[in-house]
Design a protein around this motif. Structure first.
Motif, short mmCIF file in Angstrom:
data_model
loop_
_atom_site.label_atom_id
_atom_site.label_comp_id
_atom_site.label_asym_id
_atom_site.label_seq_id
_atom_site.Cartn_x
_atom_site.Cartn_y
_atom_site.Cartn_z
N LEU A 246 47.56 28.97 24.21
CA LEU A 246 46.55 28.04 24.73
C LEU A 246 45.29 28.74 25.23
CD1 LEU A 246 48.85 25.62 26.80
CD2 LEU A 246 48.04 25.33 24.46
N ALA A 247 45.28 30.06 25.22
CA ALA A 247 44.19 30.82 25.84
C ALA A 247 42.83 30.51 25.22
CB ALA A 247 44.48 32.31 25.74
N ILE A 258 40.29 41.48 33.14
CA ILE A 258 41.03 40.46 33.88
C ILE A 258 41.19 39.21 33.02
CG2 ILE A 258 41.11 39.00 35.94
CD1 ILE A 258 39.35 41.01 37.35
N TRP A 259 42.38 38.65 33.06
CA TRP A 259 42.66 37.36 32.40
C TRP A 259 42.94 36.35 33.50
CZ3 TRP A 259 47.40 36.51 28.60
CH2 TRP A 259 47.40 35.18 28.15
N TYR A 260 42.06 35.34 33.60
CA TYR A 260 42.21 34.28 34.60
C TYR A 260 43.02 33.14 33.97
CZ TYR A 260 38.51 36.80 37.05
OH TYR A 260 37.76 37.77 37.67
N PHE A 272 46.47 32.04 38.15
CA PHE A 272 46.66 33.41 38.63
C PHE A 272 45.83 34.37 37.78
CE2 PHE A 272 49.92 32.77 35.41
CZ PHE A 272 49.92 33.97 34.70
N GLU A 273 45.69 35.59 38.26
CA GLU A 273 44.90 36.62 37.58
C GLU A 273 45.83 37.70 37.04
OE1 GLU A 273 42.14 38.00 40.47
OE2 GLU A 273 41.37 36.01 40.91
#
Length: 397
Positions: A246-247, A258-260, A272-273
């Motif tokens: 779904l990203a 970083i992936w938020y 979450f991060e």
């Protein structure tokens, strides 16, 4: 007294005007000019004459009409109007929810909407339940009505999923009871072992040799470039398959690594991060470049539409790789378990690896420690990526 022989002779024969013939106990027939014969029950209620239509002769037999009069007279004896009682019963039947109505109500509910796998359950319930018993009235059902549903799943080798469907239907009917749609749960007495098999908690973890074999198999496979990137990223980031599926590109800060992860993709329904390794960042850049005008990172490879790929794609990818891998009984979720285990082996502290996975910290830590540990996550992800590469470059790393 009326007889079937007499009624058969009168049926369908035109007459000049409508007339009636009496039987007994208030039963009579009304014969129309076209020769239609209609049973009726004449009675008085509260001192007023009433006439209750029982049906046409070709649809209701003489015997059935007489039995209907007996039933109506019993209702009349309780002080109720048989016509009103019948209308109330029909209204109850019309308003009694079907299985399909209960499923739709639950799918539109707030608890269901929060599920990451909402679309998956909608498809599964329609396929396995609605197609079989969707039109049945819930409160008229017995346990025996559900056996064909689960038997079909067992015959197709989906014994474990049969148990999951049962658990989901219990949840759905419990919700409908709480909201006043129905009064009882028709599958409450069934257990998972009655319909299929329990879901076993997976414990499969790739060893170093298998990690190298997996990576090499992905490289040499005939799957699309985007799916190769997807599989590698699942291992590098230790994310859930649904999170990557779904990203969207806006969730990533590749410069800051970083992936938020938004709440809509999070199993805990809290954002979450996640810290990323340099290797993961490079693969994400390649994925972004495949569809520069899309917001979705991994759209459907065949249709090239800016939306998430189907949930079944991950299962299909695993099936394709199994033929090329000498790794028994593995699944996509084993990649996440492998990443967690390898981080532990590499000496990464448990609360850091839990953050990488997107798990909630346990106990008082969940309340008082709100730090994201991004720097520590990135270091953990980097060490994991280096270990994976060492597995790829050596048979016995």
């Amino acid at each position: 007294m009326l007889t079937d022989a007499r009624l058969r002779k009168l049926k369908g024969k035109p007459v000049e005007k409508r007339y009636e013939l009496s039987d007994a106990n208030g039963l009579s027939v009304r014969i129309t000019p076209a020769g239609m014969i209609v049973f009726q029950f004449r009675y008085q209620f509260n001192g007023k004459p009433r006439r209750m239509t029982l049906g046409q002769y070709d649809e209701v037999s003489l015997k059935e009409a007489r039995e209907a009069v007996v039933s109506a007279k019993k209702i009349l004896g309780t002080g109720k109007d048989p016509i009103i009682a019948r209308e109330m019963q029909l209204d109850k039947q019309r308003s009694s929810p079907t299985v399909e109505a209960c499923i739709k109500s639950w799918l539109e509910s707030a608890p269901a909407r929060r599920l990451v796998k909402h679309d998956h359950w909608e498809r599964a319930l329609n396929r396995h339940v609605v197609s079989q018993v969707g039109s049945m009235i819930v409160e008229d059902m017995e346990v025996k009505h559900w056996e064909p549903v689960f038997a079909r799943m067992r015959e197709n080798g989906a014994e474990t999923f049969a148990g999951e469907i049962l658990s989901r239907m219990k949840t759905i009917f419990s919700y409908c009871i709480r909201t006043g749609m129905i009064r009882f749960n028709p599958v409450s007495e069934l257990r998972v072992v009655d319909v299929g098999k329990r879901v076993r908690t997976g414990k499969r973890v790739f060893n170093d040799k298998e990690i190298g074999a997996f990576w090499s198999a992905v490289e040499s496979s005939t799957i699309t470039e985007q799916n190769k990137l997807l599989l590698k990223l699942l291992l590098l980031t230790a994310c859930r398959g649904v999170e990557m599926r779904l990203a969207r590109k806006k969730e990533f800060d590749l410069d800051e690594k970083i992936w938020y992860v938004p709440e809509s993709s999070s199993k805990t329904r809290e954002p979450f991060e996640r810290g990323l390794s340099n290797e993961a960042v490079q693969l994400l850049k390649k994925a972004f470049a495949l569809y520069p005008d899309f917001q979705q990172v991994f759209p459907p490879a065949a249709k090239k539409e800016d939306r998430p790929m189907a949930a079944g794609v991950l299962l299909n990818l695993a099936a394709q790789l199994r033929d090329d891998l000498d790794i028994p009984h593995w699944s996509i979720h084993d990649l996440r378990r492998t990443a967690k285990t390898k981080m532990s082996e590499l000496g990464i502290l448990p609360h850091i690896s839990e953050k990488v996975l997107g798990h909630k910290l346990a106990g008082v830590l969940a309340v008082y420690d709100q730090h994201a540990y991004i720097k520590e996550q990135q270091e953990a992800a980097e060490r994991l990526a280096n270990h994976i590469q060492s597995c790829v470059g050596s048979v016995s790393p």
